[in-house]
Design a protein around this motif. Structure first.
Motif, mmCIF file in Angstrom:
data_model
loop_
_atom_site.group_PDB
_atom_site.id
_atom_site.type_symbol
_atom_site.label_atom_id
_atom_site.label_comp_id
_atom_site.label_asym_id
_atom_site.label_seq_id
_atom_site.Cartn_x
_atom_site.Cartn_y
_atom_site.Cartn_z
ATOM 1 N N SER A 141 0.729 -1.127 -0.105
ATOM 2 C CA SER A 141 -0.156 0.027 -0.047
ATOM 3 C C SER A 141 0.836 1.387 -0.089
ATOM 4 N N ASP A 143 -4.449 2.897 -5.308
ATOM 5 C CA ASP A 143 -5.735 2.082 -4.941
ATOM 6 C C ASP A 143 -6.445 2.659 -6.166
ATOM 7 N N GLU A 144 -6.404 1.722 -7.275
ATOM 8 C CA GLU A 144 -7.245 2.145 -8.266
ATOM 9 C C GLU A 144 -8.656 2.150 -8.031
ATOM 10 N N ASP A 145 -9.306 1.245 -7.110
ATOM 11 C CA ASP A 145 -10.595 1.071 -6.602
ATOM 12 C C ASP A 145 -11.268 2.190 -6.175
ATOM 13 N N ALA A 146 -10.232 3.056 -5.408
ATOM 14 C CA ALA A 146 -10.553 4.351 -4.763
ATOM 15 C C ALA A 146 -10.408 5.524 -5.662
ATOM 16 N N GLY A 147 -9.975 5.303 -7.060
ATOM 17 C CA GLY A 147 -9.759 6.251 -7.929
ATOM 18 C C GLY A 147 -8.466 7.167 -7.568
ATOM 19 N N GLU A 148 -7.443 6.542 -6.804
ATOM 20 C CA GLU A 148 -6.142 7.014 -6.679
ATOM 21 C C GLU A 148 -5.589 7.177 -7.858
ATOM 22 N N GLN A 149 -4.855 8.425 -8.254
ATOM 23 C CA GLN A 149 -4.081 8.620 -9.671
ATOM 24 C C GLN A 149 -2.627 8.993 -9.190
#
Length: 108
Positions: A8, A13-19
Motif C-alpha cells: 500500500s 488504490d485504483e478502486d478508490a480512484g487514486e491517481q
C-alpha cells in the motif's frame, strides 16, 4: 498486527480512484499550479525539480507554456538522459570486459 500492507506504500488504490499524478491549478497566478505525485518518495521529486529548474522559462518565471507541457518535457528529458547513461554504462562494461578478458582467462 494492525500494520498496513507493505504494497500500500507504493501501489495505487485504483478502486478508490487514486491517481499517480494530480495537478491543482493556482487560483492567484495564471499558468501556475501544484503537481502531487502519489506514492513516490523524495528522489523522484528532486529529479523533477532539478530538471524543471534547468528550463529557462521556469527560472525567469515568464513561462507562457502550460504547466502540464513543461512537466511532460522535463520527464521526457529525464528519460533521454537515463537512456544515455544506460548506453554509456553498457559500453563501458563491454570495454572493460574486452580489456580484462585475457587477464581473467589466464588466471583459470
Amino acid at each position: 498486527m494492525n500494520a498496513p500492507e507493505r504494497s500500500s506504500s507504493f501501489l495505487l488504490d485504483e478502486d478508490a480512484g487514486e491517481q499517480k499524478c494530480v495537478y491543482t491549478a493556482d487560483t492567484k497566478v495564471t499558468n501556475a499550479g501544484t503537481f502531487r505525485f502519489n506514492k513516490e518518495d523524495h528522489t523522484v521529486g528532486n529529479l523533477l525539480r532539478m530538471q524543471l529548474l534547468r528550463d529557462p522559462n521556469i527560472q525567469t518565471n515568464n513561462s507562457t507554456v502550460a504547466p502540464v507541457e513543461v512537466l511532460s518535457s522535463a520527464i521526457e528529458d529525464l528519460a533521454n538522459e537515463t537512456d544515455h547513461l544506460i548506453t554509456q554504462f553498457q559500453e563501458a562494461m563491454e570495454s572493460w570486459k574486452r580489456e580484462n578478458d585475457a587477464e581473467l582467462n589466464a588466471q583459470f
